[in-house]
Design an enzyme around this catalytic site. Structure first.
Site, PDB file in Angstrom:
ATOM      1  N   GLY A   1      79.850  54.509  71.810  1.00 54.95           N
ATOM      2  CA  GLY A   1      79.997  53.379  72.735  1.00 54.95           C
ATOM      3  C   GLY A   1      79.763  52.063  72.009  1.00 54.95           C
ATOM      4  N   SER A   2      79.143  51.126  72.722  1.00 52.08           N
ATOM      5  CA  SER A   2      79.062  49.735  72.232  1.00 52.08           C
ATOM      6  C   SER A   2      78.285  49.574  70.940  1.00 52.08           C
ATOM      7  CB  SER A   2      78.452  48.856  73.306  1.00 52.08           C
ATOM      8  OG  SER A   2      79.280  48.889  74.450  1.00 52.08           O
TER       9      SER A   2
END
Lengths: 586, 378
Positions: free
Chosen positions: A309-310
């Site tokens: 993810g981020s």
């Protein structure tokens, strides 16, 4: 007639002497055969006879001790004993049965069965604590044998269990460092050779040959008992608070790859590794139980991949800066989504971030910004930098079972795949892989190998061998590294990583929230990567909270854990706390 | 009769004395046997169901004492009375032997051990074949005494053997090695008595050939014994002999010392029995083993001397028979223990454990002493 008698008498004597002569010849022949057997074949048969007569009793070598970075024993040996009985030496069987069943806490029938069994030697119980075996020895019961031995012992029990690992019945490592450094830790078993009768009884007074055991080599690891203990507590706390399935933490020195702590809670008790750490262990079939044990022993930080993810945006940003496709002050516009080919890919902020610079885009963790940056990089550059930053290869960490990154085939990557990759979706890697690559980004561009083993020391302390690991300098430019440290610091001071803030330190961080597969199952992994001090990091940490209940945003639940960990670790690692600003950071 | 009176008159000028050297050698070897049996058997005896380390040695000591008594008793009266009486004792002994040999084969009367029915129980267990050896020796001696010329022809030899063959056949049914020994004793005695050599050589070759053929074709456990003789280390049947070889090889020059044998500690089954020579080798080394062999050669030499000086051919032949008997057992035993020939159960005379064997052997030596006591000495 007398003539005949006389003649035959002479003849008879001659014949008799002839017979005697033959006998003497045969005797000489047999004596020769004996001489051949006893002189020429003596060594050959003598060796064979010795093999038959000697009984080899192994004397276990003490296994090497594993220390933490400060010399605290984290895997050690404890003297234990094996209690056996020799049937035909027992004088008072009733007393022996009573004493042994009492002291060893065994049912009386079980002890009776063994004591009354006619065998040369019968084992009653092994791994008996020294205090108890000393009591038994002091009673001097005829026919009861106490053999001293070592047992692997882990003073901290539920402590870095998957990292340290444990040993099996044959003193062999089963998982973790116990396997990775098995050949050093094992040492060489010694032996006692005793002469025995054909029934296997040892003969008193016959020469005993002894080969002394060589204790195993001690291992100094990079783990830190204090940091690990604190991290485990923090992980347990957040796991309980968020009712999460598990929490993983990796903390390492980003400059050289030494891992201070690696937490997988729930941990299991290394002194009792065959008991499941969940209550689900009851009523399982053996096969099921073995599977469950294997699962429990798995080091998820090293062997399990996840969608970053981020937090992966650190990698994309670094690649873009290194490739020169983006400048810090470049402006982007986020309407809350970006259309890639026929798809509309949303930003986490559905209302959009509006107009923002690249730095602000990182602070906001804005997906459309990174999709744009990814598109600017292109597939070729993207893969080139993934390769360069090590994402596509294993870290080479010194514990077994490292998993590889699961990545698209380059030729299958279209615009959509490129876009999702840019903000850390549609592929998987291990936590230790991500933290290692980020370490390289923030340490000035030196690729390091994450590791636990620091040095080996022979049991008498004379020979010391420092362990070295592959290092590659200038993989990215110092300039890019410095820029990234600055941007990530601003994520804490101004952006989505506010909760990773630590008073008196400059912390860099990046948070992440990834939805587990299958999508829409509402299962998330909240994560946060942090490091400090931002200008010259001494510690980098990654926290993964698996399947938290309720709020699942990394910035909300994982970042505070980073803050807590760094707040504790930095002073401990000798980094002085700067001025404490009273104002709430921007 | 006149001759006998003549001898009696001359007794005033000569003296008669038994051969003390032979007596001495016999007792020394037997005492050495007692010592070795104690050494070789005490472990087995104390760990077996008897749990008495002296079990075998006491039994052997009684056998030996009985043997010495028999030996001296047999040596006392004149051996010539065996045939001078109207009633011929030699025939009687031989017939009794044949009867015992037949009885032992009857199931229910003969006692079986290890699958062979060789023992009779009369107060104590004994093997009639041991007595038969004496019977055969006396019978052949008497046959030679009756007509020495007879053996100068092959037919004459066959006539003597025809009387012996029933005994050999009866023994051979249950105990091949004893049958071979009896055959060799009888054949050897005839050879010594005969003037001819050729047909004996022919017979010996034929006998060896027959024996080999029998062993090869015979199959069963005999083929197994030959197989284990050829490949002692790997054939399972060679276990006892192999353990004996280990013992011999561990002995070296001076041995490991009396009582120090490792192999007797249950590795060699029944180490005090046929395999005792291996324990002697292990404990006393090649020096001790050669001493034992020399002791036997000295003993045999004494018997040869007595045979040569015996007052008549009957006494002389008795000595020859006893000598061949002892010699063949010593040679067979050592050859088996050193794996020179396929294994066959032959005890070492006077040394191996076995009360009756020791008693019979001493009785035979008593006959020789008897003969020696009738020699005119100046």
């Amino acid at each position: 007639m007398t003539d005949y008698l006389k003649q035959s008498r002479t003849n008879q004597r001659q014949k008799l002497l002839f017979v005697y002569g033959m006998i003497v010849l045969c005797m000489i022949g047999l004596a020769g055969r004996l001489l051949y057997l006893m002189v020429n074949r003596a060594d050959y048969y003598g060796e064979k006879a010795k093999e038959v007569h000697q009984r080899q009793r192994t004397v276990k070598a003490a296994r090497g001790i594993i220390y933490d970075r400060n010399g605290v024993e984290i895997a050690s040996n404890k003297p234990v004993s094996t209690i056996s009985v020799i049937h035909n030496q027992i004088e008072d069987p009733e007393k022996v049965i009573r004493v042994l069943s009492d002291l060893l806490e065994l049912p009386e029938e079980k002890v009776r069965k063994r004591v009354e069994k006619v065998s040369s030697i019968e084992k009653i119980k092994s791994n008996v604590d020294k205090e108890i075996s000393d009591q038994i020895r002091d009673m001097e019961l005829a026919g009861v044998m106490v053999d001293e031995d070592y047992k692997r012992y882990y003073p901290y029990s539920e402590f870095a269990s998957r990292v340290i690992g444990f040993t099996g019945a044959d003193n062999q490592g089963i998982i973790g460092m116990e396997v990775a450094y098995d050949k050093y830790l094992q040492g060489q078993d010694g032996s006692i050779l005793t002469m025995t009768t054909a029934r296997g009884l040892e003969i008193d007074g016959k020469a005993e040959e002894r080969v002394e055991p060589v204790a195993g080599t001690n291992l100094y690891s990079s783990l830190d008992v204090n940091i690990q203990t604190f991290a485990q507590q923090a992980a347990k706390k957040v796991m309980k608070a968020k009712k999460a399935k598990s929490v993983r933490i990796v903390m390492m020195n980003p400059q050289n790859g030494e891992i201070y702590a690696m937490v997988n809670v729930p941990e299991f008790d290394l002194n009792d590794p065959y008991t499941l750490n969940t209550s689900a262990g009851k009523n399982m079939s053996d096969k099921k139980k073995q599977e469950a044990l294997n699962g429990m022993w798995r080091n998820a930080c090293v062997s399990d991949t996840y969608e970053p993810g981020s937090t992966f945006k650190v990698i994309t940003a670094t690649s873009a800066l290194e490739a020169g496709v983006v400048k810090l002050e470049d402006t982007f516009h986020c309407p809350g989504f970006k259309i890639v080919e026929d798809r509309r890919i949303r930003c986490h902020k559905t209302t959009g971030h509006g107009s923002e610079t690249f730095v602000q885009g990182v602070q906001n963790s804005c997906n459309p910004v990174f999709m744009e940056v990814g598109a600017r990089l292109g597939v070729d550059n993207m893969f080139r930098y993934l390769q360069q930053l090590g994402i596509l290869s294993k870290t080479g960490i010194d514990v077994p079972g490292e998993a590889s990154t699961i990545m698209h085939q380059k030729e299958n990557v279209g615009a959509v795949e490129l876009a999702t990759m840019s903000f850390g979706q549609s592929f998987q890697l291990t936590p230790v892989r991500l933290l290692s690559s980020i370490s390289m980004i923030i340490n000035g561009g030196t690729q390091i190998t994450p590791h636990f083993g620091v040095k080996l020391e022979s049991s008498d302390g004379t020979a010391v061998k420092r362990l070295t690991y592959p290092v590659q300098e200038n993989v990215i430019s110092g300039q890019t590294s410095e820029t990234m440290r600055m941007i990530l610091e601003s994520v804490v001071s101004e952006g989505s990583g506010k909760k990773a803030f630590v008073e008196g330190y400059q912390v860099g961080a990046k948070t992440g929230t990834s939805e587990k597969l299958p999508r829409r199952s509402n299962k998330y992994i909240a994560s946060c990567m942090g490091f400090a001090p931002a200008d010259n990091p001494v510690v980098a940490a990654l926290v993964l909270i698996d399947e938290p209940q309720g709020i699942y945003y990394g910035g909300t639940i994982a970042a505070p854990v980073i803050s807590e960990l760094l707040d504790n670790a930095l002073p401990y690692l000798g980094v002085e706390r700067g001025e404490i600003s009273t104002a709430e950071p921007g | 009769m006149a001759k006998a009176q003549n001898g009696r008159r001359k007794r005033e000028h000569y003296y008669y004395q038994m051969d003390y050297m032979l007596l001495f050698m016999t007792v020394v070897i037997a005492l050495f046997g007692i010592l070795m049996i104690y050494s070789a058997s005490s472990y087995t005896a104390s760990t077996s169901r008897f749990s008495n380390p002296y079990r075998f040695v006491t039994r052997q000591a009684f056998g030996m004492l009985g043997g010495i008594f028999c030996m001296l008793f047999v040596a006392r009266w004149d051996y010539r009375e065996l045939y001078l009486k109207k009633f011929n004792i030699v025939y009687l002994i031989y017939v009794v032997c044949l009867i015992l040999q037949t009885i032992v084969l009857i199931p229910g009367i003969g006692v079986e051990h290890n699958g062979a029915r060789r023992w009779l129980k009369l107060g104590m267990e004994f093997q009639p074949s041991e007595f038969t050896k004496i019977g055969v020796i006396l019978f052949v001696s008497y046959a030679v005494y009756l007509s020495r010329k007879r053996l100068d022809t092959f037919q004459g030899f066959l006539k003597v053997m025809v009387y012996i063959i029933p005994a050999i056949a009866l023994i051979g049914k249950e105990n091949l090695s004893t049958a071979i020994i009896v055959t060799v004793i009888a054949g050897g005695m005839c050879f010594v008595a005969s003037k001819k050599k050729k047909y004996f050589i022919f017979c010996a070759i034929a006998a060896v050939g027959l024996a080999l053929a029998y062993a090869m074709i015979g199959g069963g456990f005999r083929a197994g014994r030959i197989a284990s003789w050829r490949d002692i280390e790997n054939e399972p049947g060679g276990f006892q002999i192999l353990q004996g070889l280990y013992a011999i090889a561990s002995g070296g020059i001076l041995g490991s010392g009396l009582g120090e044998s490792m192999q007797k500690l249950g590795y060699i089954p029944e180490a005090y029995n046929d395999m005792i020579f291996a324990v002697i080798c292990e404990e006393l080394g090649i020096v001790g083993a050669v001493f034992v062999m020399i002791a036997f050669l000295v003993l045999l030499w004494r018997i040869v001397i007595i045979a040569c000086n015996a007052p008549d051919i009957f006494g002389s032949m008795i000595c020859v028979g006893v000598m061949i008997h002892i010699a063949i057992q010593v040679l067979f035993n050592i050859a088996v223990v050193t794996n020179t020939i396929p294994s066959t159960g032959v005890p070492l005379p006077l040394i191996s454990y076995g009360g009756t064997a020791c008693l019979i052997m001493m009785t035979e030596l008593g006959l020789v002493l008897n003969v020696s006591a009738r020699i005119k000495r100046k």
